[in-house]
Design an enzyme around this catalytic site. Sequence first.
Site, mmCIF file in Angstrom:
data_model
loop_
_atom_site.group_PDB
_atom_site.id
_atom_site.type_symbol
_atom_site.label_atom_id
_atom_site.label_comp_id
_atom_site.label_asym_id
_atom_site.label_seq_id
_atom_site.Cartn_x
_atom_site.Cartn_y
_atom_site.Cartn_z
ATOM 1 N N PRO A 172 0.828 -1.216 0.000
ATOM 2 C CA PRO A 172 0.000 0.000 0.000
ATOM 3 C C PRO A 172 0.864 1.269 0.000
ATOM 4 C CG PRO A 172 -0.700 -1.531 1.717
ATOM 5 C CD PRO A 172 0.590 -2.044 1.171
ATOM 6 N N GLU A 173 0.508 2.206 -0.870
ATOM 7 C CA GLU A 173 1.191 3.496 -0.922
ATOM 8 C C GLU A 173 0.183 4.578 -0.527
ATOM 9 O OE1 GLU A 173 3.362 3.922 -4.625
ATOM 10 O OE2 GLU A 173 3.669 1.773 -4.765
#
Length: 297
Positions: free
Chosen positions: A2-3
């Site tokens: 996840p960014e």
Amino acid sequence: MPELPEVETVRRRLAPVLEGRVFEHVEISDARLTRPLDPFEVARELEGERVELVDRRGKYLIVRFESGRALLVHLRMTGSFLYANGGALPDDPHRRAVVTVDDGSDVAYRDVRRFGTWLLLEPDEVEAYVDARVGREPLEDAYRSKHLAERLAGRRAPVKAALLDQRTIAGVGNIYADEALWRARIHPLTPAESLGPDEVKALHRAVRAALRAGIERQGSTLRDYRLPDGGEGGAQHEFKVYGRGGEPCERCGTPIDKTRVAGRGTWYCPSCQRLGAAYAASRSSRQPLRSSRHSSV
Ligand SMILES: [Zn+2]
């Protein structure tokens, strides 16, 4: 992994569930989540805390309590939240923690690879901890290209490697770095310090555009990322280069190419994103240095 767009999407979904609520019961079943601290002790400390704000800095989700303390959650590779409103949570061998709030609903944390972390910080620790690890927020109005230029100046590392450094820009990881560099027409191996003012401006715009596109689609689900309601993000269907090796570039039709930068799979268009003369010059001037270093070991 996840960014920023994925963590921001989680934040937006969890905020209405948690804000104003008290952590009534907390169960942490995996000691890795809170190490080196004892998970039972952390759970007891969290009980009774009332949530003021569900916040985010870079890839950190920050649950801020009215007491001034904060729970810093980093999802790392495969962490995710699942919200059960009144109903029972489904059986899940990868569940690591469950928070029951004072309206009776449960928020579960699951993590297949178990690299995620929960860190409870005291009021005077929160900002210093985050500021030491994370640069400016790229989507804030006050974020300008001069801020990016300051962080790239004097860095010989490839621009992609500089973007992956969380102190350069908060929240950009492997996916959105590739997407931003394609949008800005910059080759990922270009030394960060060699970018001209116009290129930095283009990159500044491109990073923001790539992140906004990700948030609009509620993040990208490649494998494990899920929304707190169990749904999937859709940004992966809109990627320009990431994971699209061999497919035609949407701008020029050239097949997207794949290489490695800073040890990470990196996708780019070999026609739209060319290495400039500055890169060639810096490489040839550094060549003797590199070979002498090798011969000395
Ligand atoms: Zn192209």
